[in-house]
Design a protein around this motif. Sequence first.
Motif, PDB file in Angstrom:
ATOM      1  N   GLU A   1       0.847  -1.191   0.000  1.00 49.67           N
ATOM      2  CA  GLU A   1       0.000   0.000   0.000  1.00 49.67           C
ATOM      3  C   GLU A   1       0.881   1.238   0.000  1.00 49.67           C
ATOM      4  OE1 GLU A   1      -3.966   1.523   2.322  1.00 49.67           O
ATOM      5  OE2 GLU A   1      -2.317   0.794   3.564  1.00 49.67           O
ATOM      6  N   TRP A   2       0.599   2.164  -0.917  1.00 51.81           N
ATOM      7  CA  TRP A   2       1.250   3.467  -0.932  1.00 51.81           C
ATOM      8  C   TRP A   2       0.322   4.440  -0.227  1.00 51.81           C
ATOM      9  CZ3 TRP A   2       5.699   5.848  -1.526  1.00 51.81           C
ATOM     10  CH2 TRP A   2       5.723   7.212  -1.802  1.00 51.81           C
ATOM     11  N   LYS A   3       0.730   4.954   0.904  1.00 54.61           N
ATOM     12  CA  LYS A   3      -0.139   5.827   1.695  1.00 54.61           C
ATOM     13  C   LYS A   3       0.705   6.834   2.454  1.00 54.61           C
ATOM     14  CE  LYS A   3      -4.146   5.640   4.782  1.00 54.61           C
ATOM     15  NZ  LYS A   3      -5.058   4.732   5.531  1.00 54.61           N
ATOM     16  N   ASN A   4       0.294   8.095   2.353  1.00 59.19           N
ATOM     17  CA  ASN A   4       0.990   9.187   3.042  1.00 59.19           C
ATOM     18  C   ASN A   4       2.484   9.207   2.724  1.00 59.19           C
ATOM     19  OD1 ASN A   4      -1.442   9.939   4.332  1.00 59.19           O
ATOM     20  ND2 ASN A   4      -1.076   8.456   5.976  1.00 59.19           N
ATOM     21  N   GLY A   5       2.803   8.906   1.457  1.00 58.30           N
ATOM     22  CA  GLY A   5       4.173   9.037   0.998  1.00 58.30           C
ATOM     23  C   GLY A   5       5.116   7.929   1.384  1.00 58.30           C
ATOM     24  N   THR A   6       4.581   6.767   1.760  1.00 55.24           N
ATOM     25  CA  THR A   6       5.451   5.647   2.103  1.00 55.24           C
ATOM     26  C   THR A   6       4.796   4.328   1.719  1.00 55.24           C
ATOM     27  OG1 THR A   6       6.850   4.727   3.861  1.00 55.24           O
ATOM     28  CG2 THR A   6       4.583   5.296   4.440  1.00 55.24           C
ATOM     29  N   THR A   7       5.624   3.287   1.553  1.00 52.42           N
ATOM     30  CA  THR A   7       5.157   1.969   1.134  1.00 52.42           C
ATOM     31  C   THR A   7       5.067   1.043   2.333  1.00 52.42           C
ATOM     32  OG1 THR A   7       6.257   2.248  -1.011  1.00 52.42           O
ATOM     33  CG2 THR A   7       5.610   0.015  -0.401  1.00 52.42           C
ATOM     34  N   LYS A   8       3.937   0.367   2.447  1.00 52.41           N
ATOM     35  CA  LYS A   8       3.700  -0.586   3.541  1.00 52.41           C
ATOM     36  C   LYS A   8       3.386  -1.952   2.941  1.00 52.41           C
ATOM     37  CE  LYS A   8       0.402  -1.643   7.242  1.00 52.41           C
ATOM     38  NZ  LYS A   8      -0.861  -1.199   7.899  1.00 52.41           N
ATOM     39  N   TYR A   9       3.977  -2.996   3.490  1.00 50.87           N
ATOM     40  CA  TYR A   9       3.707  -4.359   3.039  1.00 50.87           C
ATOM     41  C   TYR A   9       2.386  -4.844   3.630  1.00 50.87           C
ATOM     42  CZ  TYR A   9       4.176  -9.447   2.573  1.00 50.87           C
ATOM     43  OH  TYR A   9       3.957 -10.771   2.284  1.00 50.87           O
ATOM     44  N   LEU A  10       1.539  -5.476   2.792  1.00 49.53           N
ATOM     45  CA  LEU A  10       0.250  -5.976   3.244  1.00 49.53           C
ATOM     46  C   LEU A  10       0.207  -7.494   3.378  1.00 49.53           C
ATOM     47  CD1 LEU A  10      -2.212  -3.745   1.160  1.00 49.53           C
ATOM     48  CD2 LEU A  10      -1.383  -3.382   3.496  1.00 49.53           C
ATOM     49  N   GLY A  11       0.830  -8.225   2.450  1.00 46.50           N
ATOM     50  CA  GLY A  11       0.799  -9.674   2.564  1.00 46.50           C
ATOM     51  C   GLY A  11       1.054 -10.385   1.255  1.00 46.50           C
ATOM     52  N   LEU A  12       1.153 -11.713   1.350  1.00 43.08           N
ATOM     53  CA  LEU A  12       1.352 -12.585   0.194  1.00 43.08           C
ATOM     54  C   LEU A  12       0.039 -12.835  -0.530  1.00 43.08           C
ATOM     55  CD1 LEU A  12       3.709 -15.407   1.508  1.00 43.08           C
ATOM     56  CD2 LEU A  12       4.054 -14.157  -0.625  1.00 43.08           C
ATOM     57  N   SER A  13       0.140 -12.938  -1.824  1.00 46.61           N
ATOM     58  CA  SER A  13      -0.990 -13.341  -2.665  1.00 46.61           C
ATOM     59  C   SER A  13      -0.569 -14.573  -3.454  1.00 46.61           C
ATOM     60  CB  SER A  13      -1.374 -12.212  -3.632  1.00 46.61           C
ATOM     61  OG  SER A  13      -2.214 -12.680  -4.665  1.00 46.61           O
ATOM     62  N   LEU A  14      -1.179 -15.718  -3.155  1.00 41.33           N
ATOM     63  CA  LEU A  14      -0.910 -16.955  -3.886  1.00 41.33           C
ATOM     64  C   LEU A  14      -2.083 -17.190  -4.824  1.00 41.33           C
ATOM     65  CD1 LEU A  14       0.501 -19.245  -1.031  1.00 41.33           C
ATOM     66  CD2 LEU A  14       1.612 -17.399  -2.308  1.00 41.33           C
ATOM     67  N   PHE A  15      -1.855 -16.985  -6.117  1.00 36.85           N
ATOM     68  CA  PHE A  15      -2.963 -16.999  -7.069  1.00 36.85           C
ATOM     69  C   PHE A  15      -2.709 -17.967  -8.208  1.00 36.85           C
ATOM     70  CE2 PHE A  15      -0.069 -13.768  -8.699  1.00 36.85           C
ATOM     71  CZ  PHE A  15      -0.096 -13.948 -10.072  1.00 36.85           C
ATOM     72  N   ASN A  16      -3.757 -18.219  -8.969  1.00 35.27           N
ATOM     73  CA  ASN A  16      -3.691 -19.070 -10.151  1.00 35.27           C
ATOM     74  C   ASN A  16      -4.291 -18.353 -11.339  1.00 35.27           C
ATOM     75  OD1 ASN A  16      -2.784 -21.678  -8.836  1.00 35.27           O
ATOM     76  ND2 ASN A  16      -4.630 -21.239  -7.676  1.00 35.27           N
TER      77      ASN A  16
ATOM     78  N   ASN B   1       9.490   3.484  -2.598  1.00 35.94           N
ATOM     79  CA  ASN B   1       9.488   4.750  -1.859  1.00 35.94           C
ATOM     80  C   ASN B   1      10.119   5.857  -2.688  1.00 35.94           C
ATOM     81  OD1 ASN B   1       8.148   3.937   0.443  1.00 35.94           O
ATOM     82  ND2 ASN B   1      10.014   3.475   1.601  1.00 35.94           N
ATOM     83  N   THR B   2      11.094   5.495  -3.508  1.00 35.66           N
ATOM     84  CA  THR B   2      11.732   6.470  -4.395  1.00 35.66           C
ATOM     85  C   THR B   2      10.919   6.682  -5.665  1.00 35.66           C
ATOM     86  OG1 THR B   2      13.929   5.888  -3.577  1.00 35.66           O
ATOM     87  CG2 THR B   2      13.812   6.981  -5.716  1.00 35.66           C
ATOM     88  N   ARG B   3      10.463   5.588  -6.265  1.00 38.81           N
ATOM     89  CA  ARG B   3       9.768   5.675  -7.548  1.00 38.81           C
ATOM     90  C   ARG B   3       8.405   6.351  -7.442  1.00 38.81           C
ATOM     91  NH1 ARG B   3      11.919   1.966 -11.419  1.00 38.81           N
ATOM     92  NH2 ARG B   3      13.792   0.967 -10.588  1.00 38.81           N
ATOM     93  N   LEU B   4       7.744   6.231  -6.319  1.00 42.04           N
ATOM     94  CA  LEU B   4       6.404   6.791  -6.159  1.00 42.04           C
ATOM     95  C   LEU B   4       6.393   8.125  -5.417  1.00 42.04           C
ATOM     96  CD1 LEU B   4       4.360   3.563  -5.250  1.00 42.04           C
ATOM     97  CD2 LEU B   4       4.798   4.540  -7.508  1.00 42.04           C
ATOM     98  N   LYS B   5       7.549   8.735  -5.232  1.00 45.99           N
ATOM     99  CA  LYS B   5       7.643   9.932  -4.396  1.00 45.99           C
ATOM    100  C   LYS B   5       6.773  11.082  -4.898  1.00 45.99           C
ATOM    101  CE  LYS B   5      11.978  11.364  -6.645  1.00 45.99           C
ATOM    102  NZ  LYS B   5      11.371  12.427  -7.481  1.00 45.99           N
ATOM    103  N   ASP B   6       6.476  11.115  -6.207  1.00 45.70           N
ATOM    104  CA  ASP B   6       5.651  12.190  -6.757  1.00 45.70           C
ATOM    105  C   ASP B   6       4.166  11.821  -6.827  1.00 45.70           C
ATOM    106  OD1 ASP B   6       7.884  13.831  -7.176  1.00 45.70           O
ATOM    107  OD2 ASP B   6       8.293  12.902  -9.122  1.00 45.70           O
ATOM    108  N   LEU B   7       3.817  10.627  -6.372  1.00 42.57           N
ATOM    109  CA  LEU B   7       2.424  10.173  -6.422  1.00 42.57           C
ATOM    110  C   LEU B   7       1.690  10.642  -5.167  1.00 42.57           C
ATOM    111  CD1 LEU B   7       0.244   8.511  -7.883  1.00 42.57           C
ATOM    112  CD2 LEU B   7       1.049   6.505  -6.614  1.00 42.57           C
ATOM    113  N   THR B   8       0.698  11.496  -5.354  1.00 45.37           N
ATOM    114  CA  THR B   8      -0.068  12.034  -4.224  1.00 45.37           C
ATOM    115  C   THR B   8      -1.378  11.280  -4.001  1.00 45.37           C
ATOM    116  OG1 THR B   8      -0.993  13.687  -5.754  1.00 45.37           O
ATOM    117  CG2 THR B   8       0.898  14.347  -4.402  1.00 45.37           C
TER     118      THR B   8
END
Length: 350
Positions: A196-211, A255-262
Amino acid sequence: MKLCIFNPSHDIALPYGKKPFTPPAIAVKMWREMGWIADFWRDEVGAVLTSDNIDGGFDYASITSVEPWGWDEYLRKKLQKLGVNDSSLPTSEEIEVLKNLSSRSQYSSLLSALCKIENTIGEAAYIEKYEELCSFLQQGASKFMMKAPWSSSGRGIRLLDERSLAWARKIIDTQGGIMVEPYYINKVKDFALEFEWKNGTTKYLGLSLFNNSNDGSAYAGNLVASESYKRNLVSHYVNLSLIDAIRDAIIAEMNTRLKDLTIDTPFGVDMMILEDAGQYKVHPCVEVNLRRTMGYVALMVYENIKSGKIKESIKSKTYNYEENFVGYFSVDAFNGKCTIREQGVESGQW
């Protein structure tokens, strides 16, 4: 009030920007049949916009925030017409930043950075000239896949061969270039890491095991289980320290690549476990989806099951909201249907 929206036309609408756009019939059908899945990321003060309540269901002027599947100019204009105040919507300029960051062309360099981690594998190139693309044919047409910078559900992906060159030339002319990467016949498993990108920082949410579907062109479903259960499954193939290293590297990079994403948004990074010379390795960045994903939905399904919120959605006589709950979230995109069921892990379902 917060308004939550599942808008499956997002990936197709995004590259149009301010140009006229009409959602394809399949996207309209998916919204009509599956709009309710936005309930999975709704909180106590939120509401869900569906085809059943879009007319007269809300005082749109009272909406203070919107959490869609993904932001695009088409959705922004639609909500404006319904009466949502501009102060509750991103600007066109903010959506343009999101659009540019959503292009596949942005992430070949991310793949290169992640592949510095031991036991990773993968390569991709962004081609801007048609003549350069044609040179790949000399290396073996069956060995390369092409991906449009913006596309949806496998529709912008083709095998590189003589028959697909006209399509590729159109993509280069309309979207500025095309991605080329190896066709991995040695894939063992698909999975993703959700963030999740929120308030200018990246947070890990979890694994997704999909098919994916049998032909690999469309998403089919996700395992619904605890993080510890999913990590244990992954550990049968690769060391979990590798997954953690990739996770931490993605956080630092994004965190660097999304720094301009508001615009705040969840996002997923699709990956693969591949067999390489008798050893399992991880392709750490097949794709970055800068929006909510079905993997994100699966995480929310699990959290809602634990809390008892979606008890009625599971057709079973007994319910288990503890850590050992295992279920499956499946999607039939063509018919606009999704189901959640309690189960053990079946063949082909991770």
